[in-house]
Design a protein around this motif. Structure first.
Motif, short mmCIF file in Angstrom:
data_model
loop_
_atom_site.label_atom_id
_atom_site.label_comp_id
_atom_site.label_asym_id
_atom_site.label_seq_id
_atom_site.Cartn_x
_atom_site.Cartn_y
_atom_site.Cartn_z
N TYR A 80 16.35 35.67 -76.07
CA TYR A 80 15.88 34.75 -77.10
C TYR A 80 16.39 35.14 -78.48
N GLU A 81 17.14 36.25 -78.56
CA GLU A 81 17.76 36.66 -79.82
C GLU A 81 19.16 37.18 -79.58
N MET A 82 20.06 36.88 -80.52
CA MET A 82 21.40 37.46 -80.57
C MET A 82 21.50 38.18 -81.90
N ASN A 83 21.83 39.47 -81.84
CA ASN A 83 21.96 40.28 -83.06
C ASN A 83 20.73 40.14 -83.96
N GLY A 84 19.55 40.13 -83.34
CA GLY A 84 18.30 40.12 -84.08
C GLY A 84 17.85 38.78 -84.62
N ALA A 85 18.59 37.70 -84.32
CA ALA A 85 18.22 36.38 -84.82
C ALA A 85 17.97 35.43 -83.65
N ALA A 86 17.01 34.52 -83.86
CA ALA A 86 16.74 33.49 -82.87
C ALA A 86 18.01 32.66 -82.66
N MET A 87 18.18 32.16 -81.45
CA MET A 87 19.36 31.36 -81.12
C MET A 87 19.02 29.87 -81.21
N SER A 88 19.82 29.15 -81.98
CA SER A 88 19.65 27.70 -82.04
C SER A 88 20.34 27.09 -80.82
N ARG A 89 20.14 25.81 -80.62
CA ARG A 89 20.83 25.15 -79.51
C ARG A 89 22.34 25.26 -79.68
N ARG A 90 22.83 25.24 -80.89
CA ARG A 90 24.27 25.37 -81.13
C ARG A 90 24.78 26.76 -80.76
N ASP A 91 23.87 27.73 -80.77
CA ASP A 91 24.23 29.12 -80.43
C ASP A 91 23.81 29.47 -79.00
N LYS A 92 23.71 28.46 -78.15
CA LYS A 92 23.38 28.62 -76.74
C LYS A 92 21.90 28.88 -76.49
N GLY A 93 21.08 28.69 -77.49
CA GLY A 93 19.65 28.95 -77.37
C GLY A 93 18.86 27.70 -77.08
N PRO A 94 17.60 27.83 -77.16
CA PRO A 94 16.86 29.01 -77.62
C PRO A 94 16.73 30.11 -76.57
N LEU A 95 17.03 29.80 -75.29
CA LEU A 95 16.98 30.81 -74.23
C LEU A 95 18.30 30.81 -73.47
N TRP A 96 18.77 32.02 -73.14
CA TRP A 96 20.06 32.17 -72.45
C TRP A 96 19.92 33.31 -71.45
N VAL A 97 20.22 33.04 -70.18
CA VAL A 97 20.26 34.10 -69.18
C VAL A 97 21.58 34.84 -69.38
N VAL A 98 21.47 36.14 -69.72
CA VAL A 98 22.67 36.94 -70.00
C VAL A 98 22.65 38.18 -69.12
N TYR A 99 23.78 38.47 -68.53
CA TYR A 99 23.96 39.68 -67.74
C TYR A 99 24.60 40.75 -68.63
N PRO A 100 24.31 42.02 -68.37
CA PRO A 100 24.97 43.09 -69.15
C PRO A 100 26.39 43.31 -68.61
N PHE A 101 27.28 42.39 -68.94
CA PHE A 101 28.63 42.38 -68.39
C PHE A 101 29.38 43.69 -68.64
N ASP A 102 29.19 44.29 -69.80
CA ASP A 102 29.91 45.52 -70.13
C ASP A 102 29.38 46.73 -69.38
N ASP A 103 28.13 46.69 -68.94
CA ASP A 103 27.51 47.85 -68.30
C ASP A 103 27.79 47.95 -66.81
N ASN A 104 28.17 46.85 -66.19
CA ASN A 104 28.34 46.85 -64.74
C ASN A 104 29.53 45.97 -64.37
N PRO A 105 30.62 46.58 -63.91
CA PRO A 105 31.81 45.80 -63.55
C PRO A 105 31.53 44.72 -62.50
N GLU A 106 30.50 44.91 -61.66
CA GLU A 106 30.17 43.90 -60.65
C GLU A 106 29.74 42.59 -61.30
N TYR A 107 29.19 42.67 -62.52
CA TYR A 107 28.78 41.46 -63.22
C TYR A 107 29.96 40.69 -63.80
N GLN A 108 31.14 41.30 -63.82
CA GLN A 108 32.32 40.66 -64.38
C GLN A 108 33.02 39.84 -63.29
#
Length: 155
Positions: free
Chosen positions: A109-137
């Motif tokens: 519900y936040e990107m870089n500490g700010a709420a996400m507007s619809r234009r910023d893919k918000g207000p909710l976005w399912v995000v995977y930790p792509f950088d932490d796990n190569p399987e997610y890529q």
């Protein structure tokens, strides 16, 4: 007339930004019953943060804040099956509940500490930790990173 215009403009801006915390932001359907959640109720769940880059954002890693999918499904006492995730525009993806693991995806519900507007893919976005796990890529996991999430179903 100016007052009506200003009120309408303010209302439109609040709706577009998702700033009305008292309104339903996510509807969860489980066992045939709809459960309406406000942003405040979502934010009351345990908070998870991680940094990751995505193919939809620019500038490298972004800090995403939200509720982990593991905590979210546990909140609804779901341990198996499929979670249907549906966006504002009725786009739907299926996310196996088995994806709801520690260190896994979040409903951000936040990107870089700010709420996400619809234009910023918000207000909710399912995000995977792509950088932490190569399987997610993978295309499979990229396709599950649904933004503008407003409905969830448990089958």
């Amino acid at each position: 007339m100016k007052h009506l215009f200003a009120t309408a403009l303010t209302t439109a801006m609040l709706v577009a930004s998702g700033a009305w915390a008292d309104d339903t932001i996510l509807t969860v359907t489980k066992d045939g019953q709809d459960i309406a959640l406000t942003m405040e109720e979502i934010k009351a769940m345990p908070v998870t943060r991680f940094d990751t880059a995505t193919q939809w954002t620019e500038g490298g890693a972004i800090t995403f804040t939200g509720v982990s999918l593991a905590d979210f499904v546990a909140h609804f006492e779901v341990s198996e099956g499929i979670m249907g995730a549906i966006a504002i525009n009725d786009y739907k993806v299926e996310i196996p509940v088995s994806d709801a693991v520690e260190g896994g995806p979040i409903i951000a519900y936040e990107m870089n500490g700010a709420a996400m507007s619809r234009r910023d893919k918000g207000p909710l976005w399912v995000v995977y930790p792509f950088d932490d796990n190569p399987e997610y890529q993978s295309e499979t996991h990229y396709s599950r990173a649904i933004w503008q999430l407003d409905r969830v179903t448990f089958d």
